[in-house]
Design a protein around this motif. Structure first.
Motif, mmCIF file in Angstrom:
data_model
loop_
_atom_site.group_PDB
_atom_site.id
_atom_site.type_symbol
_atom_site.label_atom_id
_atom_site.label_comp_id
_atom_site.label_asym_id
_atom_site.label_seq_id
_atom_site.Cartn_x
_atom_site.Cartn_y
_atom_site.Cartn_z
ATOM 1 N N VAL A 18 15.439 -58.668 -9.802
ATOM 2 C CA VAL A 18 16.874 -58.349 -9.414
ATOM 3 C C VAL A 18 17.465 -59.155 -10.293
ATOM 4 N N GLY A 19 18.536 -58.542 -10.723
ATOM 5 C CA GLY A 19 19.732 -59.205 -11.433
ATOM 6 C C GLY A 19 21.124 -58.389 -11.901
ATOM 7 N N ARG A 20 21.837 -58.895 -12.734
ATOM 8 C CA ARG A 20 23.117 -58.203 -13.145
ATOM 9 C C ARG A 20 22.827 -57.537 -14.263
ATOM 10 N N ARG A 21 23.351 -56.348 -14.572
ATOM 11 C CA ARG A 21 23.273 -55.494 -15.974
ATOM 12 C C ARG A 21 22.059 -55.484 -16.260
ATOM 13 N N MET A 22 20.578 -55.190 -15.827
ATOM 14 C CA MET A 22 19.541 -55.509 -16.254
ATOM 15 C C MET A 22 19.215 -54.102 -17.274
ATOM 16 N N GLY A 23 20.193 -53.149 -17.115
ATOM 17 C CA GLY A 23 20.090 -51.698 -17.825
ATOM 18 C C GLY A 23 18.735 -51.004 -17.690
ATOM 19 N N ARG A 24 18.025 -51.268 -16.696
ATOM 20 C CA ARG A 24 16.782 -50.412 -16.354
ATOM 21 C C ARG A 24 17.031 -49.481 -15.573
ATOM 22 N N SER A 25 16.505 -48.268 -15.546
ATOM 23 C CA SER A 25 16.732 -47.379 -14.617
ATOM 24 C C SER A 25 16.233 -47.490 -13.127
ATOM 25 N N ALA A 61 28.912 -42.481 -2.424
ATOM 26 C CA ALA A 61 29.539 -43.898 -2.538
ATOM 27 C C ALA A 61 29.352 -44.449 -3.791
ATOM 28 N N GLY A 62 29.326 -43.666 -4.892
ATOM 29 C CA GLY A 62 29.728 -44.587 -6.262
ATOM 30 C C GLY A 62 28.391 -44.556 -7.198
ATOM 31 N N ALA A 63 28.644 -44.988 -8.247
ATOM 32 C CA ALA A 63 27.716 -45.299 -9.231
ATOM 33 C C ALA A 63 26.643 -46.290 -9.033
ATOM 34 N N GLY A 64 25.501 -45.723 -9.205
ATOM 35 C CA GLY A 64 24.319 -46.765 -9.141
ATOM 36 C C GLY A 64 24.097 -47.128 -7.633
ATOM 37 N N PHE A 65 24.409 -46.380 -6.633
ATOM 38 C CA PHE A 65 24.443 -46.618 -5.201
ATOM 39 C C PHE A 65 23.149 -45.661 -4.755
ATOM 40 N N SER A 66 22.902 -44.689 -4.968
ATOM 41 C CA SER A 66 21.701 -44.108 -4.503
ATOM 42 C C SER A 66 20.229 -44.282 -4.925
ATOM 43 N N GLU A 120 23.751 -50.834 -8.966
ATOM 44 C CA GLU A 120 25.123 -50.882 -9.204
ATOM 45 C C GLU A 120 25.923 -51.777 -10.058
ATOM 46 N N SER A 121 25.089 -52.861 -10.613
ATOM 47 C CA SER A 121 25.508 -53.766 -11.458
ATOM 48 C C SER A 121 25.668 -53.000 -12.659
ATOM 49 N N THR A 122 24.446 -52.411 -13.372
ATOM 50 C CA THR A 122 24.494 -51.584 -14.609
ATOM 51 C C THR A 122 25.638 -50.512 -14.429
ATOM 52 N N PRO A 230 27.383 -56.993 -6.328
ATOM 53 C CA PRO A 230 26.670 -55.681 -6.784
ATOM 54 C C PRO A 230 25.342 -56.260 -7.673
ATOM 55 N N VAL A 231 24.233 -55.776 -7.871
ATOM 56 C CA VAL A 231 23.088 -56.171 -8.722
ATOM 57 C C VAL A 231 22.568 -54.771 -8.909
ATOM 58 N N ASP A 232 21.432 -54.847 -9.751
ATOM 59 C CA ASP A 232 20.415 -53.899 -9.796
ATOM 60 C C ASP A 232 18.834 -54.411 -9.399
ATOM 61 N N GLY A 233 18.386 -53.702 -8.602
ATOM 62 C CA GLY A 233 17.115 -53.905 -7.872
ATOM 63 C C GLY A 233 16.562 -52.819 -6.982
ATOM 64 N N SER A 234 15.096 -53.024 -6.762
ATOM 65 C CA SER A 234 14.658 -51.985 -5.826
ATOM 66 C C SER A 234 13.750 -52.744 -4.966
ATOM 67 N N THR A 235 13.658 -52.565 -3.557
ATOM 68 C CA THR A 235 12.966 -53.195 -2.606
ATOM 69 C C THR A 235 11.943 -52.043 -1.868
#
Lengths: 406, 135
Positions: A18-25, A61-66, A120-122, A230-235
């Protein structure tokens, strides 16, 4: 009482970095979380026969949301499923978990992978959080589509974000109940303190009340620290048929009850009670489906996309009386890790990061299993036996009650 | 000197909502009202949700209201750095009939719950945005 819920357990949990702007898909993060959850459940991908997600591919609802849709993830893991679903409409993000619990209860699947992924962060970059549904950015102007549907009643009035809409709910609560900014601040302060004990939280530096009031106003009364990061991460989690509990080498979370009701108008600004919104209905329904009550709950992981929502959920789930969340959180003692109702023990979305719903259920499972490390709630040595989880704000609300088994 | 009107996202007009977004052409605010039971329905629908009646038609309201809640926005979502007030206005014509809008013609800090307001219209192309000023 034997609701369909009792036929399911959460047998495994997983989470990507979990992090900010990790740049991973999103797909890359989802595979990490999914494989961790499946292994944690004592399973292989060949055992997984169901898949569910919120909100599904292309869910507004915006980029990186879904995040990725279920076909993409099913294909990446080569799952063969007896049931599959993804979608945005329903009892908030937890609807995906409830759907999985129903599929298992109905016998359509034995082990359902459920996931929520954000990038969302990336995707939103250094510009910070965007308004929901549009990315008009600086200058507005050309290329912005005309707004139809429900959004025409807010966006044209420059109420671009759920931050704006829910700020009006908060101000109404201040007006009707005398709730104060100092009380609201307790949600942010409590989250930040707990995040200091959570190695995966994105914001861990100590925050004082002075820091809170020095932070810039976003939309009154919400300051920067009242809005999630906003962060990037999957749970991910695996919802399994209850008999699988004996095949797993750790305690599991039993699904005791769910709350999915929405009895007021499904509208951000026409709902009858602006101080509760849909949480009122989901919370009330949950308690009708169990013999347990609010006093039995050991930890509460309650949605704090905006700080006020956690206060609304405290009331909606009956941890305090209607309108009384201000005095309940005053000073932060009751909601601290050693308090009568530890709240958002991982730091919430305010400090652990906007994983958009599933961070709360992940943390609830860690607490139930005694795996929350430095932030583990002790309850006088008996550990955490009952956890409440809530997602959503405005006209969208879902809640779960989980118990420890094993 | 009055400030230029800010950028606004335009609504997409259709047969159900067109009356609302063009109502301000004569300076009147209108909502759909059921001629069978008197219910004001908002957002617009083809039939009355209270009684099921099909005889719904736009009816002008007084244009008066009261601020039910508000927020002063500081985030430059659309690039405009100036704070502005978003209000939820309660219309007296029916309990719980409300409109999200903006408080204009006064500093945004004047927004408060209970403030009496009246509608004013801001025209952008062929759309008249119903906004509110202190009454």
């Amino acid at each position: 009482m034997t609701g369909f819920e009792r036929r399911s357990i959460i047998s495994g949990i997983g989470q990507s970095a979990v992090g900010r702007r990790m740049g991973r898909s999103g797909l890359d993060l989802t595979i990490d979380a999914a494989l961790e959850a499946i292994a944690d459940a004592g399973l292989t991908t060949a055992d997984v026969d169901g898949i569910a997600t919120y909100p599904g591919a292309g869910g507004g609802a915006g980029a990186g949301f879904s995040g990725p849709g279920t076909p993409e993830v099913q294909d990446a893991l080569r799952l063969e499923v007896g049931w599959h679903t993804g979608g945005i409409e329903g009892a908030a993000q937890l609807a995906a978990v409830v759907n999985a619990v129903m599929a298992v209860g109905a016998g359509l699947a034995r082990h359902v992978l459920v996931y929520r992924t954000v990038t969302e962060s990336t995707e939103q970059g250094s510009g910070g959080r965007q308004g929901i549904g549009i990315g008009i950015g600086a200058g507005g102007g050309g290329g912005v589509p005309r707004m139809g549907g429900a959004m025409q009643w807010s966006i044209p009035f420059r109420a671009y974000s759920a931050a704006n809409w829910l700020a009006m709910n908060a101000h109404r609560h201040f007006h009707e109940y005398g709730t104060t900014p100092e009380q609201l601040a307790m949600i942010a302060l409590n989250g930040r303190r707990n995040a200091g004990l959570n190695p995966k939280a994105v914001y861990r530096d100590p925050m004082t009340l002075e820091d809170y009031f020095a932070s810039r106003m976003v939309t009154s009364p919400f300051r920067l620290y009242d809005c999630d990061a906003p962060v990037d991460g999957s749970t991910a989690l695996v919802v399994s048929s209850a008999e699988h509990a004996t095949a797993v080498d750790h305690p599991v979370a039993r699904v005791e009850a769910v709350g999915t009701a929405l009895r007021g108008r499904p509208s951000w600004d026409q709902f009858d009670d602006m101080t509760t919104m849909a949480a009122r209905d989901a919370g009330a329904q949950l308690w009708t489906r169990t013999d347990l009550g609010p006093a039995d709950v050991d930890v509460a992981e309650l949605y704090d996309g905006f700080s006020f929502l956690a206060m609304a959920w405290l009331e909606a789930l009956g941890f305090c009386g209607k309108g009384e969340s201000g005095p309940f959180v005053e000073g932060g003692h009751r909601i601290a890790l050693d308090g009568e109702l530890p709240l958002n023990t991982h730091g919430g979305q305010l400090s652990a990061g906007r994983l958009h719903g599933f961070g709360f259920i992940h943390e609830a499972c860690l607490q139930l299993r005694g795996e929350a490390g430095d932030r583990q709630v002790d309850r006088g040595g008996r550990g955490v036996e009952v956890a409440a989880v809530a997602n959503g704000g405005g006209p969208v609300a879902g809640a779960l009650l989980l118990t420890r088994e094993g | 000197m009055s400030r230029p009107a800010p950028f606004r996202v335009q609504p997409a007009l259709d047969d159900d909502n067109r009356f609302f977004w063009t109502s301000g052409q004569d300076g009147r605010l209108r909502f759909l009202r059921c001629r069978s039971c008197g219910y004001y329905l908002h957002p617009p629908l083809p039939r009355c949700p209270a009684c099921g009646g099909r005889d719904v038609a736009p009816e002008a309201v007084s244009g008066r209201g009261e601020v039910f809640s508000f927020t002063v926005n500081h985030q430059p979502w659309d690039g405009d750095p100036d704070p502005y007030a978003i209000v939820l206005v309660a219309l007296p014509e029916q309990d719980r009939l409300r409109l999200t809008s903006n408080l204009v013609n006064c500093p945004p800090g004047e927004a408060r719950i209970g403030l009496p307001v009246r509608v004013v219209f801001e025209q952008h192309d062929q759309v008249w945005f119903p906004l509110f000023e202190p009454a």
